[in-house]
Design an enzyme around this catalytic site. Sequence first.
Site, PDB file in Angstrom:
ATOM      1  CB  SER A  35      -0.918   0.006   1.230  1.00  0.00           C
ATOM      2  OG  SER A  35      -0.166  -0.184   2.408  1.00  0.00           O
ATOM      3  CB  THR A 167     -40.807  25.558  -8.700  1.00  0.00           C
ATOM      4  OG1 THR A 167     -41.911  25.978  -9.504  1.00  0.00           O
ATOM      5  CG2 THR A 167     -40.735  26.449  -7.458  1.00  0.00           C
ATOM      6  CG  HIS A 168     -41.633  22.119 -11.466  1.00  0.00           C
ATOM      7  ND1 HIS A 168     -41.834  20.817 -11.075  1.00  0.00           N
ATOM      8  CD2 HIS A 168     -42.413  22.876 -10.628  1.00  0.00           C
ATOM      9  CE1 HIS A 168     -42.719  20.773 -10.090  1.00  0.00           C
ATOM     10  NE2 HIS A 168     -43.078  22.010  -9.779  1.00  0.00           N
ATOM     11  CB  SER A 289     -14.155  25.485 -28.774  1.00  0.00           C
ATOM     12  OG  SER A 289     -14.068  24.659 -29.919  1.00  0.00           O
ATOM     13  CE  LYS A 295     -18.749  25.489 -27.784  1.00  0.00           C
ATOM     14  NZ  LYS A 295     -19.992  25.056 -27.194  1.00  0.00           N
ATOM     15  CG  ASN A 297     -16.756  25.540 -24.107  1.00  0.00           C
ATOM     16  OD1 ASN A 297     -17.827  25.969 -24.525  1.00  0.00           O
ATOM     17  ND2 ASN A 297     -15.894  24.904 -24.856  1.00  0.00           N
ATOM     18  CD  GLU A 302     -19.361  21.780 -19.272  1.00  0.00           C
ATOM     19  OE1 GLU A 302     -20.234  21.347 -20.028  1.00  0.00           O
ATOM     20  OE2 GLU A 302     -18.241  22.144 -19.680  1.00  0.00           O
ATOM     21  CE1 TYR A 329      -6.109  -3.371   9.112  1.00  0.00           C
ATOM     22  CE2 TYR A 329      -5.237  -5.593   8.839  1.00  0.00           C
ATOM     23  CZ  TYR A 329      -5.355  -4.291   8.389  1.00  0.00           C
ATOM     24  OH  TYR A 329      -4.745  -3.913   7.232  1.00  0.00           O
ATOM     25  CD  GLN A 334      -2.739  -2.567   2.406  1.00  0.00           C
ATOM     26  OE1 GLN A 334      -2.063  -2.800   3.401  1.00  0.00           O
ATOM     27  NE2 GLN A 334      -2.452  -3.092   1.223  1.00  0.00           N
ATOM     28  CE  LYS A 337      -4.139   2.791   5.195  1.00  0.00           C
ATOM     29  NZ  LYS A 337      -4.991   1.566   5.086  1.00  0.00           N
TER      30      LYS A 337
HETATM   31  N1  ARG Z   1      -1.071  -1.381   5.569  1.00  0.00           N
HETATM   32  C1  ARG Z   1      -2.001  -1.900   6.515  1.00  0.00           C
HETATM   33  C2  ARG Z   1      -3.351  -1.182   6.334  1.00  0.00           C
HETATM   34  O1  ARG Z   1      -3.359  -0.197   5.741  1.00  0.00           O
HETATM   35  C3  ARG Z   1      -1.509  -1.693   7.888  1.00  0.00           C
HETATM   36  C4  ARG Z   1      -2.064  -2.636   8.886  1.00  0.00           C
HETATM   37  C5  ARG Z   1      -1.552  -4.009   8.632  1.00  0.00           C
HETATM   38  N2  ARG Z   1      -1.935  -4.897   9.645  1.00  0.00           N
HETATM   39  C6  ARG Z   1      -1.841  -6.228   9.498  1.00  0.00           C
HETATM   40  N3  ARG Z   1      -2.263  -6.943  10.471  1.00  0.00           N
HETATM   41  N4  ARG Z   1      -1.363  -6.744   8.415  1.00  0.00           N
HETATM   42  O2  ARG Z   1      -4.391  -1.627   6.765  1.00  0.00           O
END
Ligand code: ARG
Length: 470
Positions: A35, A167-168, A289, A295, A297, A302, A329, A334, A337
Amino acid sequence: MTASGHKKKSTSTSSIWGGRFSGGQDELMIAVNASIDYDQRLYEQDINGSQAHAEMLAAQGIISASDADSITKGLEVIRDEIRQGDFVFSHALEDIHMNIETRLKEIIGEPAGRLHTARSRNDQVATDLRLWVRQQCDDIDTALTALQQALMDQAEQHAATLMPGYTHLQTAQPVTFGHHLMAYVEMLGRDRGRFADARKRMNESPLGAAALAGTSFPIDRHMTAKALGFDAPMANSMDAVSARDFAMEYLAAAAITATHLSRLAEEIVFWSSDRFGFIRLSDAFSTGSSIMPQKRNPDAAELVRAKPGRITGALITMLTVVKGLPMTYCKDMQEDKEPVFDATDHLGIAIAVMEGMIRDMTVFPKVMAEALASGFATATDLADWIVAHLNVPFRDAHHITGQVVALAEHKNKRLDELTLDELQSVHDGLTAETLAVLDPAASVASRQSYGGTAPDQVKAAIKAARKRFS
Ligand code: ARG
């Protein structure tokens, strides 16, 4: 890279957890597991969390003060290396936590191995991401405040500028442009409230939950919580490592905000179209454009309109990743993120661009007034007048007014162009005084109810909003 037929490449297994392993890892294992390409964005939080942890370990006599000192200093060196772009991240080391810890060992040697006492990557990553998201709540609040100010500045200029209220998307009643803009100030105020609520609830520390069960070491979780600006340690170690609802709430707030911005963006798109012509975006926020020289734009608007695609997508990703996960966990987490990072980046730019467009736009009150006059926007005022002056129930007044509108349409006239004779051909109770209520400015001025569009109400609303939303 494909699984079938690829040559299995032996790589040395992590020195951090590799004690029970003798074989190397498959290249694919490294690829699916790593990661570091994205979680390196957590390095500041990871370092701050590690420093708080090391200081607590020393304060509790779990490691020596001199070890804690070299850990803290070593981590500062690493912080600088990453800030300068001098740090070499390794996929084999999986994530930001192991990349930093491995580098710490290179820099300070043996004491680095003591940092992970009474801690797991499970509570570490939960802490890092909470700290990161908490910071974003603050940054988004600042950005939204600036956008509210841009809207209020324009609203102040146009507290009495008449435009059609819809409205509408059909002309409904006259409003002022300032009133219309202030609707967004209110929406964004609630959005800020949602981020603030989420922030309050997320501000508890997972650190010290260790892998899931807590630890036998005499740690002080209150001390680390305080050092990291949390209100308290989380009460249950299993919940601490597995909770991700803080990120869900954050993304929900982000998705709602993005949705609000997309509504304003859509209005900017059609206000600036040549059919409406209510506003012109500045050169700074327009594009041309490559083939059509005439144009101009509204690409920025958008793109803001499109952002809920990915930001709401991030919320759905988060909910779906966590759905059905057992305590505690699981590596699935992971995948929490990237949606958070992506949504944050895109919301940030959307808010900033919206602020720029609003500040720079040119407003054309004459065009707005013209649109208003042609849309029978004061028909409700006429019905209200009939109720008030002719002692007619509203439903009947509505019917009479409908006939007046039909007549105007038939004569190809605006309501305020009808003559007294024409009005009286519909109902003989209509008088010269009636004509006055057909004026949009009079209509708007009469909307004195709290929260209404009368210019003095709008000015009062702006004044109050400047206080509430400072
Ligand atoms: N890179 C892992 C995550 O983002 C960290 C935690 C890893 N924990 C484990 N028990 N392998 O979730």
